[in-house]
Write a protein that holds these residues in place. Structure first.
Motif, mmCIF file in Angstrom:
data_model
loop_
_atom_site.group_PDB
_atom_site.id
_atom_site.type_symbol
_atom_site.label_atom_id
_atom_site.label_comp_id
_atom_site.label_asym_id
_atom_site.label_seq_id
_atom_site.Cartn_x
_atom_site.Cartn_y
_atom_site.Cartn_z
ATOM 1 N N SER A 179 0.779 -1.274 0.110
ATOM 2 C CA SER A 179 0.077 -0.072 -0.201
ATOM 3 C C SER A 179 0.856 1.148 0.012
ATOM 4 O O SER A 179 1.996 1.277 0.342
ATOM 5 C CB SER A 179 -0.731 0.020 1.273
ATOM 6 N N GLU A 180 0.437 2.184 -0.507
ATOM 7 C CA GLU A 180 1.144 3.327 -0.631
ATOM 8 C C GLU A 180 1.406 4.111 0.830
ATOM 9 O O GLU A 180 0.492 3.863 1.573
ATOM 10 C CB GLU A 180 0.432 4.615 -1.396
ATOM 11 N N ALA A 181 2.383 4.603 0.814
ATOM 12 C CA ALA A 181 2.791 5.098 2.448
ATOM 13 C C ALA A 181 1.846 6.073 2.988
ATOM 14 O O ALA A 181 1.286 7.082 2.038
ATOM 15 C CB ALA A 181 4.278 5.949 2.144
ATOM 16 N N ARG A 182 1.590 5.916 4.156
ATOM 17 C CA ARG A 182 0.763 6.836 4.923
ATOM 18 C C ARG A 182 1.734 7.588 6.167
ATOM 19 O O ARG A 182 2.723 7.307 6.469
ATOM 20 C CB ARG A 182 -0.201 6.076 5.620
ATOM 21 N N LYS A 183 1.002 8.874 6.208
ATOM 22 C CA LYS A 183 1.802 9.561 7.229
ATOM 23 C C LYS A 183 1.902 9.100 8.643
ATOM 24 O O LYS A 183 1.006 8.396 8.843
ATOM 25 C CB LYS A 183 1.098 10.923 7.470
ATOM 26 N N SER A 185 1.470 9.228 12.299
ATOM 27 C CA SER A 185 0.701 10.243 13.093
ATOM 28 C C SER A 185 1.165 10.348 14.645
ATOM 29 O O SER A 185 1.909 9.420 14.963
ATOM 30 C CB SER A 185 -0.838 9.537 13.322
ATOM 31 N N TYR A 489 6.576 9.336 6.699
ATOM 32 C CA TYR A 489 5.808 8.351 6.266
ATOM 33 C C TYR A 489 6.227 6.777 6.370
ATOM 34 O O TYR A 489 7.422 6.688 6.305
ATOM 35 C CB TYR A 489 5.580 8.682 4.446
ATOM 36 N N ASP A 490 5.349 5.900 6.524
ATOM 37 C CA ASP A 490 5.727 4.629 6.828
ATOM 38 C C ASP A 490 6.010 3.753 5.573
ATOM 39 O O ASP A 490 6.494 4.468 4.518
ATOM 40 C CB ASP A 490 4.497 3.716 7.530
ATOM 41 N N SER A 491 5.841 2.303 5.406
ATOM 42 C CA SER A 491 6.202 1.408 4.362
ATOM 43 C C SER A 491 7.815 1.591 4.241
ATOM 44 O O SER A 491 8.444 2.348 3.177
ATOM 45 C CB SER A 491 5.776 1.799 2.984
#
Length: 550
Positions: A179-183, A185, A489-491
């Motif tokens: 999945s695309e990287a998310r911020k 939090s 961002y993760d991933s």
């Protein structure tokens, strides 16, 4: 029926052969972050393209290909030029030398030292480029192994004959499904504080002085999942823990407890302007902060060189600075280590600090940083880079650094300055423990410690707290939010699947063979069950409606 069974077996064997052609490799993504709203790092995580071995591969559409580049073959200037011209690219995969892998059991003595130094220099330049660039395609790192090396050799052969991998010609396809990287939090930082109270005599109403020993433990690098920072600042953390262990033995007995409090601080946020150190100091009771005689910050002391530097903000003529430097110089001479003094003024108008001790100096607390680095690193650089691995850190250097600091502190605490007295002599109960240093250095060299990806409940933070609690009387943990100008961002880690894809010509040939086989099989079954006439009737033109009416 026998022929059908044989054909089915052949198809199954072909599928098994194609399945064996797939290889799975652990890969580590280039960091993705925003600094004050500006994007940096790799902005894409998914990957699904064919492989080539060079940015200059002929007849290849680079916008639909992944370039595999071993560090040994890396030309940093060509990468810089390509990124600078904002050319389209399917992705980049850099292959790291196996010697940098913390899980690699090869003896580093077997490797060509000069060759490894060249690779390390290339990595430093590459990481500096990637960290400060906005890259609109996926960038990954992987360790070299026999599987991916075999794939690269095949790719190189195809590129050499001018036949790069495409949907038409076949070749190797690299696929990362994520999945695309998310911020991330609310990224947090965690500070850990240990306290050894000094001896306070009866009737003494004044607060006794305090000496602080501090080390920042978190890291930052191009690949967060690989940022172990064996030297920066794993060596500083190991040294602090060993110093705490040594003084806990002395302070456990009232007869040998010094009239100084010892404050140990394991701080986070080091790469981010020592943000954790700043928040930790401001959270201290003002009376405690004012009681600090001086602070020693430990940073990157595991260098193979026999030279350390004492970095200070106050002028060298300052009485405290002169005394600290003299104490270190005297013991350094006994240990055959050279210690130099570096003075750098603080620019109050600039919030950027170069060394951890500058956060102390901003609050008017005398402090110095002991480091193997003669000059500070650039912002976000050399805080656990890809090349900062276990193989390039000397346990002997850390052991000498521990003894240098511990002896200096002990002579100051017990009033033995200028005397050739070894409190932490070898083969004594107070001797520096090489096994302790080696075990903690090994753990730190296997543990990525990038703060935004290190939750408050992470086992590593728990291990640091527990260890400090073993050697100090009071331990406290402080959780703070990271400076708001950073967004992460993760991933950071994924699995790369490498498939050997057949060309379209092969697919058409296979389709023709299977189609022919099915026609022959169908004809055979119709003839044997219903007769030849029925088979022929299937291919006759049906009679027209007029003929049927007549």
């Amino acid at each position: 029926m026998l022929s059908s069974v044989i054909a089915l077996c052949l198809v199954v064997l072909a599928c098994v052969e194609l399945g064996d052609a797939a290889t799975a490799v652990d890969v580590y993504r280039l960091i993705q972050y925003d600094l004050a709203g500006a994007p940096f790092g790799s902005r894409v995580a998914n990957l699904n393209h064919h492989a080539v071995s060079s940015l200059s591969a002929s007849n290849a559409d680079l916008s639909r290909t992944v370039v595999i580049i071993p560090i040994a073959d890396l030309d940093v200037s060509s990468i810089e030029d390509y990124i600078g011209r904002k050319q389209p690219l399917g992705g980049l995969l850099f292959l790291l030398p196996r010697i940098l892998n913390s899980g690699n059991r090869e003896n580093k003595q077997d490797a060509d030292q000069s060759e490894q130094e060249i690779k390390r220099d290339k990595l430093v330049l590459l990481e500096r480029l990637l960290l400060h660039s906005n890259i609109p395609y996926p960038v990954y790192f992987a360790y070299e192994d026999e599987h991916i090396k075999a794939v690269l050799d095949d790719v190189k052969r195809n590129d050499a004959i001018g036949q790069p991998a495409t949907a038409t010609t076949g070749g190797y396809k690299l696929v990362i499904s994520t999945s695309e990287a998310r911020k991330v939090s609310s990224p947090s930082i965690t500070n850990i504080q240990g306290w050894l109270p000094g001896l306070k005599l009866d009737g003494d109403s004044n607060q006794i002085p305090t000496i602080a020993i501090v080390a920042s433990y978190d890291t930052f690098g191009a690949a967060p999942a690989l940022s172990v920072g064996s030297d920066s600042n794993g060596s500083g953390v190991v040294a602090l823990l060993e110093i705490a262990r040594l003084f806990s033995i002395l302070y456990s007995n009232p007869k040998t407890r010094g009239r100084y409090n010892l404050l140990f601080g394991l701080t986070s946020g080091g790469p981010y302007n020592y943000n954790g150190t700043q928040k930790w100091l401001r959270s201290l009771d003002q009376r405690l902060r004012e009681s600090i005689d001086y602070a020693i910050c430990l940073n990157s002391i595991g260098s193979l060189d026999n030279e350390l530097w004492l970095h200070v903000s106050k002028p060298p003529e300052n009485a405290y600075i002169k005394q600290i430097f003299k104490d270190f110089s005297d013991i350094a001479g006994e240990l055959r280590v050279k210690v130099g003094l570096k003075h750098k003024k603080i620019n109050i108008s600039n919030p950027r600090v170069a060394w951890e001790h500058e956060q102390f100096s901003r609050l008017r607390v005398t402090a110095a940083t002991l480091s193997g680095l003669s000059s500070p690193s650039e912002f976000l650089e050399n805080f656990g880079s890809l090349s900062d691995s276990r193989q390039f850190v000397s346990e002997t250097a850390i052991l000498r650094g521990v003894k240098l600091v511990a002896e200096s502190l002990a002579r100051h605490i017990y009033g033995h300055e200028g005397k050739n007295i070894q409190i932490f002599a070898e083969n004594s109960s107070l001797a520096v423990n090489p096994s302790y240093i080696a075990s903690w250095l090994s753990l730190l060299s296997r543990t990525p410690r990038v703060a935004p990806f290190l939750p408050k409940t992470d086992p590593f933070i728990g291990a640091l707290r527990k260890e400090l609690a073993e050697h100090t009387a009071e331990v406290s943990v402080q959780h703070e939010n990271l400076d708001g100008i950073f967004t992460f961002y993760d991933s950071t880690k994924a699995t790369l699947n490498i498939y050997q894809v057949a060309s379209v010509t092969f697919d058409l040939l296979l389709l023709l063979v299977l189609g022919s086989y099915l026609i022959v099989l169908f004809s055979f079954l119709v003839i044997t069950t219903r007769g030849l006439d029925d088979l022929i009737s299937l291919f006759r033109r049906p009679p027209s409606r007029k003929v049927k009416t007549t």
